[in-house]
Design an enzyme around this catalytic site. Structure first.
Site, PDB file in Angstrom:
ATOM      1  N   GLU A  75       3.915   5.823  -6.916  1.00  5.45           N
ATOM      2  CA  GLU A  75       3.371   6.233  -6.021  1.00  5.45           C
ATOM      3  C   GLU A  75       3.325   7.777  -5.912  1.00  5.45           C
ATOM      4  OE1 GLU A  75       4.034   4.688  -3.037  1.00  5.45           O
ATOM      5  OE2 GLU A  75       3.471   3.534  -4.133  1.00  5.45           O
ATOM      6  N   LYS A  79       8.634  -4.383  -0.065  1.00  5.64           N
ATOM      7  CA  LYS A  79       7.833  -5.131  -0.457  1.00  5.64           C
ATOM      8  C   LYS A  79       8.875  -6.069   0.568  1.00  5.64           C
ATOM      9  CE  LYS A  79       4.345  -2.673  -2.772  1.00  5.64           C
ATOM     10  NZ  LYS A  79       4.091  -2.773  -3.822  1.00  5.64           N
ATOM     11  N   LYS A 108       3.667   0.198   2.540  1.00  6.88           N
ATOM     12  CA  LYS A 108       4.614  -0.570   2.972  1.00  6.88           C
ATOM     13  C   LYS A 108       5.429   0.577   3.920  1.00  6.88           C
ATOM     14  CE  LYS A 108       3.492   1.017  -1.229  1.00  6.88           C
ATOM     15  NZ  LYS A 108       2.582   1.094  -2.630  1.00  6.88           N
ATOM     16  N   ILE A 165      -3.321  -8.822  -4.110  1.00  6.27           N
ATOM     17  CA  ILE A 165      -3.437 -10.181  -4.005  1.00  6.27           C
ATOM     18  C   ILE A 165      -3.027 -10.396  -2.514  1.00  6.27           C
ATOM     19  CG2 ILE A 165      -1.717 -11.957  -4.209  1.00  6.27           C
ATOM     20  CD1 ILE A 165      -0.767 -10.287  -6.763  1.00  6.27           C
TER      21      ILE A 165
HETATM   22  N1  HSE Z   1       3.274   2.103  -6.424  1.00  6.89           N
HETATM   23  C1  HSE Z   1       3.262   0.851  -6.193  1.00  6.89           C
HETATM   24  C2  HSE Z   1       3.356  -0.201  -7.576  1.00  6.89           C
HETATM   25  C3  HSE Z   1       0.949   1.096  -5.536  1.00  6.89           C
HETATM   26  O1  HSE Z   1       3.597   0.175  -8.513  1.00  6.89           O
HETATM   27  O2  HSE Z   1       3.041  -0.963  -6.549  1.00  6.89           O
HETATM   28  C4  HSE Z   1       1.553  -0.064  -4.925  1.00  6.89           C
HETATM   29  O3  HSE Z   1       1.921  -1.365  -4.017  1.00  6.89           O
END
Ligand code: HSE
Length: 416
Positions: A185, A200, A100, A131
């Protein structure tokens, strides 16, 4: 046979190899061809991996191999991942990613390059983990004018907030669990400070509004200041606290924000717990639609990556890359102009006097009392609806007043 290469053998990359091997037969049927992983590129050693025969540290084994037509980039970040994505597209290979950060930062350039080359650059897994949301937004809802998106887009923070509220766990214990489960992450600051959700919502908004939304312009606040006491106040308001990412398009301009929000229990997002994500999309033909599922984790994310690979194989020869138009002028609304209501906690020296000051600073507030919180040195209230500028003016009127020590926290109420 369609050969792929996986760049980065971390949580998601190893999940992609696992899903391709595990569901080989059904994947071949749906793709109309057999799909196999030919190489896995990673600079690290994995002596115990079942895939060690496929591992290489030499990038030329991927980019110089003409039989590899689809590259899966699961390295993450915007350094090597960016260079390798460009190199793959230049070499005539389709690219699928869960990255992302890269899509939010260099999406316009990479989509343009893919289009020029007649290739696809697909990133279903970049938002919402497993999803389906990118394709539904860009294709299934294409007949709608999208007016807004509201979602829980980060699994790690949703897991932490759920564990704090339900189990009374402390923040760092819940974060450690999220890391162990492979949700967080590499640097969990991106999760807990809201940066991941910000990227996102920028990606979703760029698709929904047909123009690039720059994540660097999105007002972003994480969950590190949220305490169990805030959660108890939320409970007294028959609400819960969630990290909410939202965007709206109004009169040609876009407002986007990521912040903790007080969400009424009857709102559909209030029941989205643990690692689950949910996204409510508002379209002018469809009305509201909610997408829900596991927002992080190895196999859910790999499931979305492999679906993109299947899509490329099934539609071989047709370029499925869209482009994101760069806005001609600043397309973002000033957050100061945006209306909202806020929950405010202040620490006081004298409750009665402080209450008078609050009323004169904000007008008609609603006081919030929680049964199990009886803090004599504290007041909590929700403000009337006003712009953020007016809120800030109200907060500044509380400063330097003898009966008020400090503002403890300010949390937005989710209104729609
Ligand atoms: N670190 C991200 C989360 C992983 O916890 O949503 C998925 O994009």
């Amino acid at each position: 046979m369609v050969y792929t290469a996986v760049l980065g053998y971390g949580v998601v990359g190893s999940g992609v190899v696992e899903v391709i091997n595990k569901n080989r037969d059904s994947i071949s049927m749906r793709a109309g061809d057999e799909i196999a992983v030919k190489k896995i590129l990673d600079i690290r050693d994995f002596p115990d991996s079942p895939d060690k025969e496929l591992l290489t540290k030499n990038a030329e084994d991927v980019f110089g191999d003409d039989s590899i037509s689809v590259v899966v980039e699961t390295i993450g970040g915007i350094g090597v991942a960016y260079q390798f994505t460009k190199r793959a597209l230049e070499a005539g290979k389709h690219v699928v990613t869960s990255n992302k950060e890269l899509v939010a930062t260099h999406g316009p350039e990479l989509l343009k390059l893919a289009k020029e080359k007649g290739l696809s650059y697909l990133f279903e897994a970049s938002v919402g983990g497993g999803i389906p949301i990118i394709r539904p937004l860009g294709q299934c809802l294409a007949a709608n004018e999208i007016s807004g998106i509201t979602g829980i887009l980060n699994g790690t923070t949703n897991y932490i907030l759920t564990q704090m509220r339900r189990e009374g766990k402390d923040f760092s214990e819940a974060l450690k669990e999220a890391q162990l489960n492979g949700y967080a992450e590499a640097d969990p600051t991106a999760d807990v400070e809201g940066h991941d959700a910000c990227r996102k919502i920028a990606i979703l908004s760029s698709i929904a509004y047909n123009e690039y939304v720059d994540y660097r312009k999105i007002q972003t606040q994480g969950i590190t200041k949220i305490s169990l006491t805030d959660m108890q106040y939320a409970e007294a308001m028959d609400s819960v606290i969630k990290l909410v990412a939202m965007s709206r398009k109004q009169e040609g301009r876009i407002y986007a924000r990521v912040s903790p929000a007080i969400v009424r229990k009857e709102h559909p997002l209030a029941n989205v717990e643990d690692v689950f994500n949910a996204i409510v999309v508002s379209g002018n033909a469809l009305g509201d639609a909610m997408f829900y599922g596991r927002g992080a984790g190895k196999l859910p994310t790999a499931s979305a990556v492999v679906a993109d690979v299947i899509d490329i194989v099934r539609h071989a020869g047709s370029n499925s890359a869209n482009t994101w138009k760069m806005p001609e002028k600043d397309n973002m609304m000033d957050p100061q102009e945006v209306n909202g209501r806020y929950f405010v906690r202040i620490r006081v020296r004298n409750q009665e006097e402080a209450a008078r000051v609050v009323n004169s600073a904000f007008g008609d507030v609603s006081w919030v009392k929680a049964n199990n919180i009886n803090l004599e040195d504290e007041l909590a209230f929700t403000t009337p609806r006003a712009t953020e500028k007016v809120l800030e003016q109200g907060l500044s009127k509380l400063k330097g007043i003898g009966s008020i020590r400090e503002t403890v926290n300010v949390i937005k109420l989710l209104e729609d």
